[in-house]
Motif scaffolding. Structure first.
Motif, PDB file in Angstrom:
ATOM      1  N   GLN A 165       0.816  -1.223   0.012  1.00 35.84           N
ATOM      2  CA  GLN A 165       0.039  -0.023   0.138  1.00 35.84           C
ATOM      3  C   GLN A 165       0.977   1.305  -0.054  1.00 35.84           C
ATOM      4  O   GLN A 165       0.538   2.191  -0.690  1.00 35.84           O
ATOM      5  CB  GLN A 165      -0.805  -0.175   1.287  1.00 35.84           C
ATOM      6  N   ALA A 208       4.016   1.690  -1.033  1.00 32.00           N
ATOM      7  CA  ALA A 208       4.660   1.626  -2.305  1.00 32.00           C
ATOM      8  C   ALA A 208       3.793   2.253  -3.238  1.00 32.00           C
ATOM      9  O   ALA A 208       4.165   3.054  -4.233  1.00 32.00           O
ATOM     10  CB  ALA A 208       5.149   0.500  -2.703  1.00 32.00           C
ATOM     11  N   ASN A 209       2.510   1.767  -3.517  1.00 34.18           N
ATOM     12  CA  ASN A 209       1.679   2.216  -4.412  1.00 34.18           C
ATOM     13  C   ASN A 209       1.206   3.405  -4.246  1.00 34.18           C
ATOM     14  O   ASN A 209       0.589   4.157  -5.199  1.00 34.18           O
ATOM     15  CB  ASN A 209       0.300   1.345  -4.365  1.00 34.18           C
ATOM     16  N   ASN A 210       1.376   4.093  -3.236  1.00 34.57           N
ATOM     17  CA  ASN A 210       1.267   5.548  -2.916  1.00 34.57           C
ATOM     18  C   ASN A 210       2.491   6.556  -3.037  1.00 34.57           C
ATOM     19  O   ASN A 210       2.776   7.579  -2.651  1.00 34.57           O
ATOM     20  CB  ASN A 210       0.514   5.939  -1.591  1.00 34.57           C
ATOM     21  N   ASN A 211       3.363   5.845  -3.885  1.00 32.88           N
ATOM     22  CA  ASN A 211       4.796   6.583  -4.060  1.00 32.88           C
ATOM     23  C   ASN A 211       5.382   6.988  -2.731  1.00 32.88           C
ATOM     24  O   ASN A 211       6.135   8.131  -2.627  1.00 32.88           O
ATOM     25  CB  ASN A 211       4.331   7.830  -4.816  1.00 32.88           C
ATOM     26  N   ILE A 212       5.455   6.290  -1.579  1.00 27.86           N
ATOM     27  CA  ILE A 212       5.898   6.616  -0.291  1.00 27.86           C
ATOM     28  C   ILE A 212       7.535   5.694  -0.279  1.00 27.86           C
ATOM     29  O   ILE A 212       7.502   4.552  -0.618  1.00 27.86           O
ATOM     30  CB  ILE A 212       5.282   6.252   0.848  1.00 27.86           C
ATOM     31  N   LYS A 213       8.702   6.528  -0.168  1.00 31.08           N
ATOM     32  CA  LYS A 213       9.696   5.671  -0.043  1.00 31.08           C
ATOM     33  C   LYS A 213       9.840   4.838   1.181  1.00 31.08           C
ATOM     34  O   LYS A 213       9.522   5.309   2.373  1.00 31.08           O
ATOM     35  CB  LYS A 213      10.776   6.611  -0.153  1.00 31.08           C
ATOM     36  N   ASP A 268      13.482   0.791  -0.796  1.00 34.91           N
ATOM     37  CA  ASP A 268      14.238   1.915  -1.370  1.00 34.91           C
ATOM     38  C   ASP A 268      15.612   2.144  -0.884  1.00 34.91           C
ATOM     39  O   ASP A 268      16.627   2.546  -1.507  1.00 34.91           O
ATOM     40  CB  ASP A 268      13.724   3.292  -1.159  1.00 34.91           C
TER      41      ASP A 268
END
Length: 200
Positions: free
Chosen positions: A86, A88-93, A117
């Motif tokens: 979830q 990663a799908n929201n572009n959180i490192k 990352d």
């Protein structure tokens, strides 16, 4: 950023068996709970605290060798994979800062199959927790500000490292330690982390 043991991973049985091998092979008379109460720190720092001052390198090798052989005695906590997905799908490192050595960490993360990352493991250039060095280095590598960084841990050393790095700290109540700071967010399970981060 996550601590590994006690946050993403339940490795207590693995550690107990590995410490048992240390006691047997090196004639060490220290209870596992005394060792376990200090986890999160670099291994040799724990030995210093326990007044085990001889053969530290050999003892660490024994612990790591047995721990690696018994890698099947670890398990990821329920919900870890879905929460990481979830985020990663929201572009959180997403990163890991752990005191577990590189070889064991990689073997464990291979079981998870998730692309972090950054994965920070002990090295001679940086001080281990409770020093903030590894958190600060990971932030620098990811080009992240302290105000945008969250560290999730379960031991006093995690709390202290996060505070010294000036990043927000979240305490994993499902882990191995306690946190007495009333101002710290404490979660019952990892799935609650998504609610905090994604609903901000």
């Amino acid at each position: 950023m996550f601590d590994l043991d006690g946050v993403l991973l339940n490795s207590k049985r693995n550690m107990e068996l590995s410490w048992g091998a240390v006691c047997e092979r090196h004639d060490v008379n220290v209870e596992f709970e005394d060792y376990f109460s200090n986890i999160g720190r670099p291994f040799k720092d724990i030995l210093d605290i326990l007044n085990i001052n001889v053969d530290q390198t050999d003892i660490e090798k024994t612990f790591n060798d047995v721990s690696t052989q018994l890698i099947d005695q670890v398990e990821f906590y329920e919900g870890v994979e879905s929460v990481l997905g979830q985020l990663a799908n929201n572009n959180i490192k997403i990163g890991i800062v752990t005191s577990k050595n590189t070889i064991k960490t990689q073997k464990i993360l291979d079981l998870l199959g998730f692309a972090f990352d950054i994965v920070q493991t002990p090295n001679d250039a940086l001080k281990g927790k409770p020093a903030p060095d590894h958190i600060l280095y990971a932030m620098s590598e990811l080009n992240m500000n302290a105000s945008d960084t969250l560290y999730i841990g379960d031991m006093d050393v995690d709390y202290e490292a996060a505070k010294r790095a000036h990043v927000n700290y979240v305490h994993a109540l499902w882990g191995y330690g306690t946190c007495n700071d009333k101002n710290v967010i404490k979660l019952e399970n990892i799935t609650q982390l998504s609610d905090i981060i994604l609903n901000e």
